[in-house]
Design a protein around this motif. Structure first.
Motif, mmCIF file in Angstrom:
data_model
loop_
_atom_site.group_PDB
_atom_site.id
_atom_site.type_symbol
_atom_site.label_atom_id
_atom_site.label_comp_id
_atom_site.label_asym_id
_atom_site.label_seq_id
_atom_site.Cartn_x
_atom_site.Cartn_y
_atom_site.Cartn_z
ATOM 1 N N HIS A 688 9.013 1.670 4.057
ATOM 2 C CA HIS A 688 7.933 0.677 4.167
ATOM 3 C C HIS A 688 8.322 -0.632 3.480
ATOM 4 O O HIS A 688 7.997 -1.720 3.974
ATOM 5 N N TYR A 689 9.025 -0.544 2.352
ATOM 6 C CA TYR A 689 9.496 -1.769 1.692
ATOM 7 C C TYR A 689 10.450 -2.546 2.608
ATOM 8 O O TYR A 689 10.327 -3.770 2.745
ATOM 9 N N THR A 692 8.639 -4.340 5.195
ATOM 10 C CA THR A 692 7.986 -5.526 4.635
ATOM 11 C C THR A 692 8.957 -6.700 4.581
ATOM 12 O O THR A 692 8.608 -7.833 4.939
ATOM 13 N N HIS A 707 2.649 -2.805 5.577
ATOM 14 C CA HIS A 707 3.716 -1.917 5.104
ATOM 15 C C HIS A 707 3.960 -2.082 3.606
ATOM 16 O O HIS A 707 4.294 -1.104 2.920
ATOM 17 N N GLY A 708 3.775 -3.295 3.105
ATOM 18 C CA GLY A 708 3.965 -3.508 1.677
ATOM 19 C C GLY A 708 2.970 -2.713 0.855
ATOM 20 O O GLY A 708 3.328 -2.127 -0.177
ATOM 21 N N ALA A 711 4.068 0.692 0.676
ATOM 22 C CA ALA A 711 5.252 0.843 -0.182
ATOM 23 C C ALA A 711 4.877 0.927 -1.654
ATOM 24 O O ALA A 711 5.542 1.626 -2.425
ATOM 25 N N VAL A 719 12.054 0.790 -5.897
ATOM 26 C CA VAL A 719 11.380 0.371 -4.665
ATOM 27 C C VAL A 719 10.162 -0.477 -4.996
ATOM 28 O O VAL A 719 10.011 -1.594 -4.509
ATOM 29 N N ALA A 723 9.049 -4.243 -3.830
ATOM 30 C CA ALA A 723 7.994 -4.290 -2.818
ATOM 31 C C ALA A 723 6.805 -5.130 -3.297
ATOM 32 O O ALA A 723 6.156 -5.811 -2.490
ATOM 33 N N GLU A 726 7.305 -8.664 -2.403
ATOM 34 C CA GLU A 726 7.089 -8.878 -0.971
ATOM 35 C C GLU A 726 5.595 -8.907 -0.649
ATOM 36 O O GLU A 726 5.138 -9.676 0.207
#
Length: 921
Positions: A688-689, A692, A707-708, A711, A719, A723, A726
């Motif tokens: 997911h990161y 992002t 998605h961030g 994450a 991670v 993240a 982001e």
């Protein structure tokens, strides 16, 4: 197979003969070739091997034969092949020479990495081929000892520009592990003869009338298998052949042929049968040894004539069976008492000084009752095998030693040692079986604890997710009562398992595991780097970033200082890499990965090198050197293909996310799905990161935010910090200030605890995204200043991009152009396609006029292949062809071949021009 019959068989093998002829022709012209002949027992692979040997005019022939046996002697098959070349051992690089000498028992030393041994064999073959093209043939390769098969498969995958051909004959439909080592190599499936050729062969060996219907049935049932056509008719009477009154046999073909041999062996005199059994039990075909055995068993000389007359074996300088099925039939069909007598005679006839391991093995198979002295001897043989790098052989010796141990406690100890050796040799199922056997005995607490740890490690190696976590915690708890040092390592394994399991397990999370690890016994004596790492991770997860950071920083510093030692740094790189990521410590990343790659190359540790290359590649992605990252990923992939280890997907996915290629989204989404099925929760967060990053590059901020937020749901190591940055950007750009503020608060805690320029630079940029006016301007400038002092060029480029976007929106077009132009040039140079396009759009919005041109993904990087680029870099650094070959596990001739292509592609004439030509990379 009779020579006339062989000629008939070969006449029906036009395509196969053509393929073999081409292999030799290519080897003669310096195009190293590999071919695996695959087919069922008796289909004619050996006849094709003999054709190759006879037709390879002008070539040096090296031969080895795998032998089905319960005995596993390390490097036995490789030694067969290399004996004629050992006089040239001093002509290959020193580390390779030493590794091969230890492997073959010619000198003492630490156990060599089997792939360094492989490189030594490659160098030896390449050196021999400089004088004369060399053809290596290995018949019955499915029965090579484990480490020889691995080594030769490695050599086969590294051949390219050498005047060398490697041909393996491998039986299909076998459960032998060795056969699997050759999968993926160029192969040729050898089928039965075509019906016309099969009929002609059958008619040539059957005297008298052969009924057409019987002939067609035999051809159909044998599927044209030449050996079956020759052997199965021996048991049929003239009436059966003429009238078709024989009973069709539905058993597997190999079983039918073996039974045919059993009938022929059973018709021999008893003395001849014993001689044949002795030959079958002695895997090297040692004719003088067999003569000594015959004397001990009172076998008259005429027994050999009887066996040869039956067409079952040839007695020459070496003993050669007509077919491997003769050997297996002779051994398996023998009475167990007679078999033990033969092994006893073989042990008595074997030299106790020069071949003590083989003697011990024969004695072990002659034994009926437990024998502690013999078990000790086998244990010593296991030690010698392990010292030579033959861990699979050590496991075999220890297994038999376990069976012969009378004392239950010692039996448990040896079973555990055998289990460890089996696990280390890549046989986890055998290891678990041996552990189960060990637990049948009465164990003390130390034994139970260590066996529990080994079981947990096996489960963790198979599946890094939460399945192993409870087992590791239980093992650590047991060890804490008996061995504090091992308990601390087991707790580190448990924390690692919890990190990989991430969000998935219900029974424990990493914080709970850290609390459990806090109960570990204190380090005995001065703390090792791993002791400091355990203490640092416990504090980081259980107490929080602020309290844990100083301890984690001290642990990372200790690993940097101790990285010269090698073993500890390699053992824990997977955790120190993650810890350094959580600490935003780019200098530790750089030093640990530089050291890990160099150490793995120097020692030939191909088990570890792909991991080191992968982490180093990730470091280069963050540094903006996508071309070198791609080369390292390619090199790691090529080694993984050779070794058969699990691929390391993270570096390639990271590169995809930053590059912004069209396939990145689907590939990363696929990785998330695989992580879920494997129980690796951290990999879900990582996926997911990466999505992002990808969506922020495209400017699709709402998707990036979605998605961030997934994450950062869990504190995934190395991670969540990245993240969060982001999320701040995507939330700010999506108009969701609450999400941005929440993410910034968590980011501040982590960045302040780290204190590196990388962390504080990203933090300043993230704060700037939520500010206006002079405060934002000051924060953007601070971010650029800090990131310029770090190695993380991709974040520096993105900060120029964000600052330029802000300046444009503030109406400061001239200032905006400066930063957007810098961002565009940097990102385009890296190969960060999506981010570069985002910068280009912003530049156009400022009124800048840009000539349309494709994004430069690294200049000459697209011209050279990954391996060409790596070789070019090393040559530009002044390394010789031999040094480059040793570093990249290829031969100097292959290096020369690649460099000639590099010179042509880059239009340079010499090495001293390479550095300038490579500068755009």
């Amino acid at each position: 197979m009779a020579s006339s019959a062989s000629r008939r068989v070969l006449r029906g093998r036009r395509g196969e003969r053509g393929a073999l002829d081409q292999v030799v022709a290519d080897a003669l012209t310096g195009q190293g070739q590999v071919l695996v002949l695959r087919g069922e027992a008796g289909v004619g692979k050996s006849a094709l091997v003999e054709y190759l040997v006879e037709s390879a005019a002008g070539c040096q022939i090296l031969r080895a034969v795998g032998v089905e046996s319960e005995m596993e002697l390390a490097f036995a098959g490789l030694h067969q092949l290399c004996v004629p070349l050992m006089g040239n051992l001093d002509r290959i690089p020193g580390p390779q020479r030493d590794a091969l000498s230890v492997a073959f028992g010619l000198s003492a030393g630490s156990a060599p990495d089997r792939f360094l041994v492989g490189l030594a064999v490659l160098s030896l073959l390449a050196d021999a081929a400089e004088e004369q093209p060399t053809v290596c043939v290995v018949d019955d390769a499915q029965w090579l000892d484990h480490v020889s098969a691995q080594t030769l498969a490695f050599v086969a995958r590294r051949l390219l520009a050498e005047r060398v051909a490697l041909v393996f004959a491998v039986r299909t439909a076998t459960s032998a592990e060795a056969g699997d080592h050759f999968r993926g190599l160029r192969d040729l499936l050898v089928h039965g003869l075509h019906d016309d050729d099969a009929r002609a062969l059958l008619e040539s060996v059957v005297p008298g009338r052969l009924d057409e219907n019987v002939r067609d049935r035999i051809v159909s049932e044998t599927r044209g298998n030449p050996l079956a056509l020759l052997e199965l008719t021996r048991g049929l009477s003239a009436a059966e052949l003429a009238g078709g009154f024989g009973r069709p046999d539905a058993r597997p073909l190999a079983s039918q042929i073996e039974e045919s041999y059993l009938r022929r062996i059973g018709s021999l005199p008893a003395a001849a049968q014993r001689l044949l059994l002795a030959a079958a039990a002695e895997p090297l075909g040692d004719a003088p040894l067999l003569r000594r055995v015959a004397e001990r068993l009172d076998i008259a000389p005429d027994a050999a004539a009887a066996v040869e007359a039956a067409g079952l074996v040839e007695f020459g300088t070496r003993v050669r069976f007509r077919h491997p099925l003769v050997r297996s039939a002779a051994y398996r069909g023998a009475d167990p008492t007679v078999r033990r007598d033969v092994h006893r005679a073989l042990a008595e006839a074997t030299d106790s000084v020069f071949d003590s391991d083989r003697q011990a093995w024969h004695r072990a198979h002659a034994a009926v009752d437990p024998d502690e002295a013999l078990a000790e001897e086998l244990e010593r043989s296991a030690g010698r095998a392990q010292a030579r790098g033959g861990i699979a052989a050590a496991a075999a010796f220890l297994r038999r030693a376990t069976e012969l141990t009378p004392d239950p406690e010692r039996r448990a100890t040896r079973a555990a040692a055998a289990a460890q050796a089996a696990f280390d040799s890549g046989s986890p199922d055998a290891a678990l079986e041996l552990l189960a056997a060990a637990q049948l005995s009465r164990l003390d607490e130390v034994q139970r604890a260590r066996q529990a740890w080994l079981r947990a490690q096996i489960v963790f190696a198979r599946r890094r997710g939460g399945e192993a976590l409870l087992l590791l915690l239980d093992a650590a708890d047991r060890l804490a009562k008996v061995d504090g040092t091992q308990a601390r390592e087991a707790y580190l394994d448990a924390i690692g398992s919890a990190v990989f399991a991430g969000r998935l397990p219900e029974h424990a999370d990493v914080r709970a595991v850290a609390e459990a690890a806090r109960t570990a016994p204190p380090a005995a004596g001065p703390p090792r780097p791993s002791d400091l790492l355990l203490d640092g991770l416990v504090s980081w997860f259980a107490d929080g970033c602020a309290e844990g950071a100083p301890r984690l920083r001290a642990a990372l510093e200790a690993f940097k200082q101790a990285s010269e030692d090698g073993d500890d740094a390699m053992r824990w790189l997977w955790l120190t890499w993650l810890a350094a990521g959580d600490m935003w410590d780019d200098e530790t990343w750089h030093e640990l990965t530089t050291h890990a790659v160099r150490s793995a190359r120097e020692t030939g540790a191909l088990n570890f090198l792909p991991v080191a290359l992968g982490y180093r590649a990730a470091m280069h992605v963050h540094a903006g050197d996508f071309g070198l990252a791609s080369m390292l990923i390619g090199e790691a992939d090529s080694i993984i293909e050779v070794t058969g280890h699990s691929p390391m997907s993270y570096p390639a996915l990271l590169l995809m996310a930053w590059s912004g290629g069209p396939r990145a989204e689907a590939v990363i989404q696929g990785g998330i799905g695989e992580a879920s099925s494997w129980g690796e929760g951290r990999a879900i967060g990582l996926g997911h990161y990466l999505l992002t990053v990808l969506y922020n590059g495209f400017g699709q901020y709402q998707s990036a935010l979605t998605h961030g937020e997934l994450a950062v749901e869990y504190e995934d190591m190395s991670v969540v910090g990245f993240a969060l940055a982001e999320v701040v950007e995507s939330a700010a750009r999506s108009g969701v200030p609450a999400a941005a503020v929440a993410a910034l608060g968590r980011l501040e805690e982590r960045a302040d605890a780290s204190g590196t320029d990388w962390a504080l630079g990203v933090l300043a940029r993230s704060r700037a995204l939520l500010c206006d006016g002079p405060a934002a301007d000051r924060l953007y400038r601070e971010a650029i200043e800090r990131l310029e002092r770090s190695r993380i060029a991709v974040q520096l480029a993105r900060t120029h991009l964000l600052y330029g976007e802000w300046l444009r929106r503030e109406g400061r077009r001239v200032d905006a152009r400066e930063h957007l132009r810098t961002a565009h040039e940097m990102l385009r140079g890296f190969g960060a396609v999506a981010f570069a396009e985002r910068a280009r759009r912003e530049l156009l919005a400022t009124g800048e006029t840009l000539r349309p041109r494709p994004v430069d993904v690294g200049g000459v990087r697209e011209v050279l292949t990954a391996q060409e680029g790596q070789i070019a870099r090393l040559a530009a650094d002044g390394m010789t062809n031999s040094e480059i070959g040793a570093a990249l596990f290829i031969s100097p001739r292959t290096v020369e071949w690649h460099l000639s292509k590099v010179f042509t592609k880059l239009d340079v004439k010499s090495r001293n021009k390479l550095r300038a030509a490579l500068s755009p990379m």
